[in-house]
Scaffold this active site. Structure first.
Site, PDB file in Angstrom:
ATOM      1  N   GLU A  70      21.762  17.998  -2.676  1.00  0.00           N
ATOM      2  CA  GLU A  70      20.743  18.334  -1.534  1.00  0.00           C
ATOM      3  C   GLU A  70      20.751  19.934  -1.469  1.00  0.00           C
ATOM      4  O   GLU A  70      21.503  20.516  -1.571  1.00  0.00           O
ATOM      5  CB  GLU A  70      21.029  17.526  -0.188  1.00  0.00           C
ATOM      6  CG  GLU A  70      21.572  16.286  -0.288  1.00  0.00           C
ATOM      7  CD  GLU A  70      20.222  15.496  -0.393  1.00  0.00           C
ATOM      8  OE1 GLU A  70      19.083  16.045   0.057  1.00  0.00           O
ATOM      9  OE2 GLU A  70      20.288  14.225  -0.761  1.00  0.00           O
ATOM     10  N   GLY A 105      26.802   3.451  -4.341  1.00  0.00           N
ATOM     11  CA  GLY A 105      25.391   3.016  -5.051  1.00  0.00           C
ATOM     12  C   GLY A 105      25.342   1.777  -5.801  1.00  0.00           C
ATOM     13  O   GLY A 105      25.341   0.635  -5.109  1.00  0.00           O
ATOM     14  N   ARG A 109       3.910   8.710   4.243  1.00  0.00           N
ATOM     15  CA  ARG A 109       2.859   9.238   3.079  1.00  0.00           C
ATOM     16  C   ARG A 109       2.428   8.144   2.332  1.00  0.00           C
ATOM     17  O   ARG A 109       3.393   7.207   1.833  1.00  0.00           O
ATOM     18  CB  ARG A 109       3.721  10.345   2.304  1.00  0.00           C
ATOM     19  CG  ARG A 109       3.990  11.614   3.031  1.00  0.00           C
ATOM     20  CD  ARG A 109       4.507  12.755   2.385  1.00  0.00           C
ATOM     21  NE  ARG A 109       5.839  12.832   2.625  1.00  0.00           N
ATOM     22  CZ  ARG A 109       6.488  13.754   2.074  1.00  0.00           C
ATOM     23  NH1 ARG A 109       6.133  14.470   1.063  1.00  0.00           N
ATOM     24  NH2 ARG A 109       7.746  14.010   2.328  1.00  0.00           N
ATOM     25  N   LYS A 133      31.957   7.031   3.264  1.00  0.00           N
ATOM     26  CA  LYS A 133      32.003   5.848   2.928  1.00  0.00           C
ATOM     27  C   LYS A 133      33.556   5.397   2.683  1.00  0.00           C
ATOM     28  O   LYS A 133      33.790   4.078   2.611  1.00  0.00           O
ATOM     29  CB  LYS A 133      31.910   6.420   1.115  1.00  0.00           C
ATOM     30  CG  LYS A 133      30.229   6.624   0.863  1.00  0.00           C
ATOM     31  CD  LYS A 133      30.055   7.296  -0.384  1.00  0.00           C
ATOM     32  CE  LYS A 133      28.330   7.742  -0.450  1.00  0.00           C
ATOM     33  NZ  LYS A 133      28.345   8.582  -1.597  1.00  0.00           N
ATOM     34  N   ASP A 139      30.124  13.057   3.292  1.00  0.00           N
ATOM     35  CA  ASP A 139      29.513  12.002   2.512  1.00  0.00           C
ATOM     36  C   ASP A 139      30.684  10.920   2.407  1.00  0.00           C
ATOM     37  O   ASP A 139      30.782   9.704   2.515  1.00  0.00           O
ATOM     38  CB  ASP A 139      28.728  12.348   1.594  1.00  0.00           C
ATOM     39  CG  ASP A 139      28.068  11.128   0.747  1.00  0.00           C
ATOM     40  OD1 ASP A 139      27.096  10.556   1.187  1.00  0.00           O
ATOM     41  OD2 ASP A 139      28.804  10.897  -0.202  1.00  0.00           O
TER      42      ASP A 139
END
Ligand code: NAP
Length: 440
Positions: free
Chosen positions: A188, A132, A46, A203, A199
């Site tokens: 989410e 992060g 997009r 990690k 998740d």
């Protein structure tokens, strides 16, 4: 010297953050890398009118980026397993270095990716895949390379930590906080990966491989989420001087490696017990350095971009150097990694918090403590709560909550004692238990 050309695949939250920070700090980055770099090609389905894409080739096919002969470094920021895996393997086959933020991809396909990269003489970097913006991969792989790592423990999912923090501070229910977290954009639409620990497991497996120089092993990571954490346990843990955190724990023991993600009671005085909201932290214990703690934003466009760009700068700085000047993905060659036995959850050793709901009759506590004592389990703390002391926390009237903290014991012995406690006539419900870690 030629300008190093970067190709970005995926212009979502992180991709947009990477482009923005690279443009804003372009001079500084070029100086730190020792040569010029620029984003030359972006794959996005997009158009992104808010971003400055002047002088950048835009393709709606991400494979056009990977197959662009001018691109030196491919940055994979689409997420998920496919087509991310195919994309990264194609980039490696084309002789390009790869940077990714994709923990699911690395945890599941990392062994194949790293082996292919080494064979081709290219590098794969993934700093943003864990915690992060915190440079924990570089810390483990390089900063702590002198150490034999003994254990690590991390709050590595911001959504889960936000939910547990709200439950503790505001006495709220899991489902209420989750709904809020979704509205705020912390969780989410499908929160399974975050709240069921998948998740965090991705990690943890990456951190464990780096810490113990072993191949990635997602199949043997014990994973338990936070969806069953009850508000009364959050409150009772606080009264006992603990906080409940969703921890990923990897530990080297004489019997093998422990690799587990689950809700955990931690003494409230530990620094990591005070990491709240969406923040992440990882505690690492090395034999030389002792305990070190890494704290920061575990997600978000620019914190994650900070890690992605640090990887890019490293690759650009070494772009003229021979391959053996590069740090390998897991700190050493795939040939020298050692498969360690990963312990099943029954074999691990932990202390335990247990809450037993009993009829309000004399002598019940002594029956429970006798069962524990017969199993060789010592008790560290005991608390007894009448139901009316926990109004609003779900304790049924006429019942008492017997809460105990045990000493460290093998899980199989503990769970067998729990079965015996549940068989007592005076015990009215299944026993709730949560593992306890002193992190001393
Ligand atoms: P995101 O906002 O959903 O962005 C992903 C982008 O990739 C979207 O713009 C999507 O396009 C595009 N995309 C997906 N498949 C594509 C395809 N086949 N062709 C072209 N474009 C495609 O995700 P994100 O939050 O930036 O996350 C990216 C990666 O970073 C993930 O691996 C994630 O785990 C990791 N990460 C994210 C954070 C964070 O804070 N968000 C933190 C650490 C790590 P459409 O919009 O057209 O679907």
């Amino acid at each position: 010297m030629n300008v190093i050309k970067i190709g970005i695949c995926g212009l979502g939250t992180v991709g947009a953050g990477v482009l923005t920070v690279m443009q804003r700090n372009a001079d500084l980055l070029n100086r730190r890398a020792g040569r010029a770099m620029r984003v030359s090609h972006v794959g996005t389905r997009r158009p992104k009118p808010d971003l400055n894409t002047a002088d950048i080739t835009l393709s709606d096919d991400i494979f056009a980026v990977v197959n662009d002969p001018d691109v030196d470094i491919v940055v994979e920021l689409i997420g998920g397993y496919e087509p991310a895996f195919e994309l990264v393997m194609q980039a490696i086959a084309n002789g390009k270095h790869v940077v990714t933020a994709n923990k699911a991809l690395i945890a599941v396909h990392g062994n194949a990716i790293f082996t292919a990269a080494e064979a081709k003489g290219v590098s794969v970097r993934y700093e943003a895949a864990v915690a992060g913006g915190i440079p924990i991969i570089k810390a483990l792989r390089e900063g702590l390379s002198a150490n034999k790592i003994e254990w690590l423990a991390g709050i590595i999912n911001g959504t889960g930590n936000y939910i547990l923090t709200e439950m503790r501070d505001k006495g709220r229910l899991f489902a209420d906080v989750l709904a809020d977290a979704q509205q705020l954009g912390y969780a989410e639409a499908d929160p399974t990966f975050d709240v069921e620990g998948i998740d965090a497991a991705h990690k943890l497996v990456i951190l464990a491989s780096l810490a113990f120089a072993m191949p990635l092993n997602i199949d043997n990571c014990f994973t338990q989420g936070i969806s069953a954490v009850a508000p009364q346990d959050v409150t009772l843990a606080t009264e006992l001087g603990y906080r409940i955190k969703h921890l990923g724990i990897a530990r080297r023991t004489a019997k093998g490696i422990e690799m587990r993600v689950h809700p955990t009671l931690i003494p409230h005085r530990r620094l990591i017990a005070n990491v709240d909201g969406v923040m992440n932290a990882v505690l690492v214990k090395g034999d030389a350095v002792d305990a070190t703690l890494y704290y920061g934003a575990g997600a978000g466009a620019e914190p994650t971009a900070s890690s992605v760009i640090a990887d890019i700068v490293d690759l650009v700085r070494l772009s003229e150097a021979p391959y053996n000047a590069q740090v390998l993905s897991l700190g050493e060659s795939a040939d020298t990694l050692v498969e360690h036995r990963v312990l099943s959850i029954n074999e691990i050793e932990s202390a335990y918090y247990l809450r037993v709901m009993v009829d309000d009759k004399p002598g019940v506590l002594s029956h429970i403590t006798q069962i524990l004592s017969d199993s060789g389990i010592s008790i560290d703390a005991v608390l007894q709560k009448e139901s009316d002391q926990h109004q609003g926390h779900g304790l049924p009237a006429g019942h008492v909550a017997v809460v105990l903290i045990t000493d460290v014991i093998v899980e199989a012995i503990f769970t067998s004692a729990v079965k015996n406690i549940e068989a007592l006539d005076s015990v009215t419900d299944t026993v709730t238990f949560i593992r306890v870690e002193s992190l001393a």
